[in-house]
Design an enzyme around this catalytic site. Sequence first.
Site, PDB file in Angstrom:
ATOM      1  N   TYR A  26       0.821  -1.210   0.000  1.00  0.00           N
ATOM      2  CA  TYR A  26       0.000   0.000   0.000  1.00  0.00           C
ATOM      3  C   TYR A  26       0.856   1.262   0.000  1.00  0.00           C
ATOM      4  O   TYR A  26       0.437   2.296  -0.508  1.00  0.00           O
ATOM      5  CB  TYR A  26      -0.914   0.028   1.227  1.00  0.00           C
ATOM      6  CG  TYR A  26      -2.221  -0.692   1.029  1.00  0.00           C
ATOM      7  CD1 TYR A  26      -2.257  -2.063   0.824  1.00  0.00           C
ATOM      8  CD2 TYR A  26      -3.416   0.007   1.050  1.00  0.00           C
ATOM      9  CE1 TYR A  26      -3.453  -2.717   0.651  1.00  0.00           C
ATOM     10  CE2 TYR A  26      -4.624  -0.647   0.882  1.00  0.00           C
ATOM     11  CZ  TYR A  26      -4.635  -2.012   0.685  1.00  0.00           C
ATOM     12  OH  TYR A  26      -5.828  -2.645   0.515  1.00  0.00           O
ATOM     13  N   LYS A  70       2.765 -15.250   4.121  1.00  0.00           N
ATOM     14  CA  LYS A  70       3.026 -16.076   2.942  1.00  0.00           C
ATOM     15  C   LYS A  70       4.537 -16.346   2.930  1.00  0.00           C
ATOM     16  O   LYS A  70       5.242 -16.063   1.953  1.00  0.00           O
ATOM     17  CB  LYS A  70       2.543 -15.319   1.682  1.00  0.00           C
ATOM     18  CG  LYS A  70       2.489 -16.143   0.416  1.00  0.00           C
ATOM     19  CD  LYS A  70       1.392 -17.181   0.384  1.00  0.00           C
ATOM     20  CE  LYS A  70       1.561 -18.054  -0.840  1.00  0.00           C
ATOM     21  NZ  LYS A  70       0.738 -19.270  -0.827  1.00  0.00           N
ATOM     22  N   ASP A  85      -3.304 -18.152   2.399  1.00  0.00           N
ATOM     23  CA  ASP A  85      -4.291 -18.856   1.564  1.00  0.00           C
ATOM     24  C   ASP A  85      -5.032 -19.899   2.398  1.00  0.00           C
ATOM     25  O   ASP A  85      -6.258 -20.043   2.310  1.00  0.00           O
ATOM     26  CB  ASP A  85      -3.638 -19.462   0.306  1.00  0.00           C
ATOM     27  CG  ASP A  85      -2.351 -20.216   0.585  1.00  0.00           C
ATOM     28  OD1 ASP A  85      -1.823 -20.153   1.720  1.00  0.00           O
ATOM     29  OD2 ASP A  85      -1.861 -20.903  -0.338  1.00  0.00           O
ATOM     30  N   ASP A 111      -6.614  -6.682   4.374  1.00  0.00           N
ATOM     31  CA  ASP A 111      -7.695  -6.101   3.581  1.00  0.00           C
ATOM     32  C   ASP A 111      -8.601  -7.222   3.061  1.00  0.00           C
ATOM     33  O   ASP A 111      -9.822  -7.169   3.171  1.00  0.00           O
ATOM     34  CB  ASP A 111      -7.097  -5.303   2.410  1.00  0.00           C
ATOM     35  CG  ASP A 111      -8.166  -4.679   1.539  1.00  0.00           C
ATOM     36  OD1 ASP A 111      -9.145  -4.158   2.083  1.00  0.00           O
ATOM     37  OD2 ASP A 111      -8.019  -4.726   0.296  1.00  0.00           O
ATOM     38  N   ASP A 163     -12.562  -8.595   4.601  1.00  0.00           N
ATOM     39  CA  ASP A 163     -13.814  -8.617   3.819  1.00  0.00           C
ATOM     40  C   ASP A 163     -14.417 -10.015   3.833  1.00  0.00           C
ATOM     41  O   ASP A 163     -15.632 -10.181   3.949  1.00  0.00           O
ATOM     42  CB  ASP A 163     -13.561  -8.215   2.356  1.00  0.00           C
ATOM     43  CG  ASP A 163     -13.806  -6.723   2.118  1.00  0.00           C
ATOM     44  OD1 ASP A 163     -13.580  -5.936   3.062  1.00  0.00           O
ATOM     45  OD2 ASP A 163     -14.204  -6.350   0.999  1.00  0.00           O
TER      46      ASP A 163
HETATM   47  C1  IPM Z   1     -10.506  -0.957   3.417  1.00  0.00           C
HETATM   48  C2  IPM Z   1     -10.694  -0.514   1.990  1.00  0.00           C
HETATM   49  C3  IPM Z   1      -9.525   0.360   1.589  1.00  0.00           C
HETATM   50  C4  IPM Z   1      -8.277  -0.473   1.690  1.00  0.00           C
HETATM   51  C5  IPM Z   1      -9.640   1.002   0.222  1.00  0.00           C
HETATM   52  C6  IPM Z   1     -10.928   1.737   0.023  1.00  0.00           C
HETATM   53  C7  IPM Z   1      -8.468   1.910  -0.048  1.00  0.00           C
HETATM   54  O1  IPM Z   1     -10.855  -1.608   1.156  1.00  0.00           O
HETATM   55  O2  IPM Z   1     -10.424  -0.085   4.308  1.00  0.00           O
HETATM   56  O3  IPM Z   1     -10.448  -2.155   3.654  1.00  0.00           O
HETATM   57  O4  IPM Z   1      -7.927  -1.187   0.757  1.00  0.00           O
HETATM   58  O5  IPM Z   1      -7.635  -0.420   2.743  1.00  0.00           O
HETATM   59 MG    MG Z   2     -10.991  -3.453   2.166  1.00  0.00          MG
END
Ligand code: IPM
Ligand code: MG
Length: 364
Positions: free
Chosen positions: A144, A195, A227, A251, A255
């Site tokens: 990042y 990893k 993974d 990240d 999710d």
């Molecule tokens: C998160 C989001 C952000 C990230 C994006 C919007 C830049 O997906 O906060 O998880 O990748 O960190």
């Molecule tokens: Mg995210």
Amino acid sequence: MKNNNFKIAVFAGDGIGPEIMKEALKILKIISDHKNIDLQLQEGLVGGIAYDNYGTPLPDSSLELALQSDAVLLGAVGGPQWESLDYSLRPERALLGLRGNLGLYANLRPIVAFDELLDASPLKKNLIQGIDIMIVRELTGDVYFGKPRGVKKGKNGKRKGVNTMVYSEDEIRRIAIRAFEIARTRQKNLLSADKANVLETTELWRDVVTEVGQNYPDVTLKHMYVDNCAMQLIRNPAQFDVIVTTNLFGDILSDEAAMLTGSIGMLPSASLGEKTALYEPIHGSAPDIAGKNIANPLATILSAALMLRYSLSMPRDADLIENAVTETLKEGVRTQDIHQPDKKIIGTEEMGNHVAKNLRKLLI
Ligand code: IPM
Ligand code: MG
């Protein structure tokens, strides 16, 4: 004397941001009125709306506001109208700019399954009942922020994209310490996802996390390839207590883990640094449903609760907000993202009002 005067920077952002933020502020106002604390809420622009007004997603004035605040509460940023902009101008840069400039290296994403929503999860109920996972994502390093980065034309005239995965041992050590400290307050199980079989950067990650672990003999540390971790999160999520991982892996895993709870619309997050902290729902700006009063405000309301817990030293009030959310779900009302057949669908504002009503009851 206990400080009861706090400066909070409020960035509602884009898409559903303003709608969900309005509900979270409603809840904070109830707490501040009741507890006689002075929350100085100062609103600023970040994201696409800031670009539209100032030509940059993170204007200096907003950054300054954040730097001078005890905490930052953020809605969401982004939308299709800004997708063709140069990377440096995209709404998402505001998030990265805030994270980087405020030094918010520790991102906490609690994944808690509300009993009332078990049926809303795509997974079988018996797999997710009672799960309580804390994902500790490193937030200011990795691909990042690593350099070099960008798309360049090579000698052969063809384009080449480059991002750099980089971690210094100090960066790894400080996030590992945070994760062990958090594990200590929970079930004392820490899983580090990396990893290390392929990437040297995360081989170093594994080594440093192991070293830090020597100071925490009371916490059981395990390592897992990312993974496999992604797979285990679906196969048997109950095995996890605290997961610490890199920025990119965190990240993705967060999710994925969010869906265990039924909806990403339920999950708050806290990004902590040395000085200030930022609180935001983990979902995005959902432009497709913006302005329709149908978005789920609960993740933002729960983010405000995290703010009370971690930045304002008001853990009991954080508990009250969380309990008010549980009570609201028990009432059988749902926004459309967490809808179940026998439940009543309500809008964003109504959901905020229900939580407010339940909070007031709990405050009596
Ligand atoms: C998160 C989001 C952000 C990230 C994006 C919007 C830049 O997906 O906060 O998880 O990748 O960190
Ligand atoms: Mg995210």
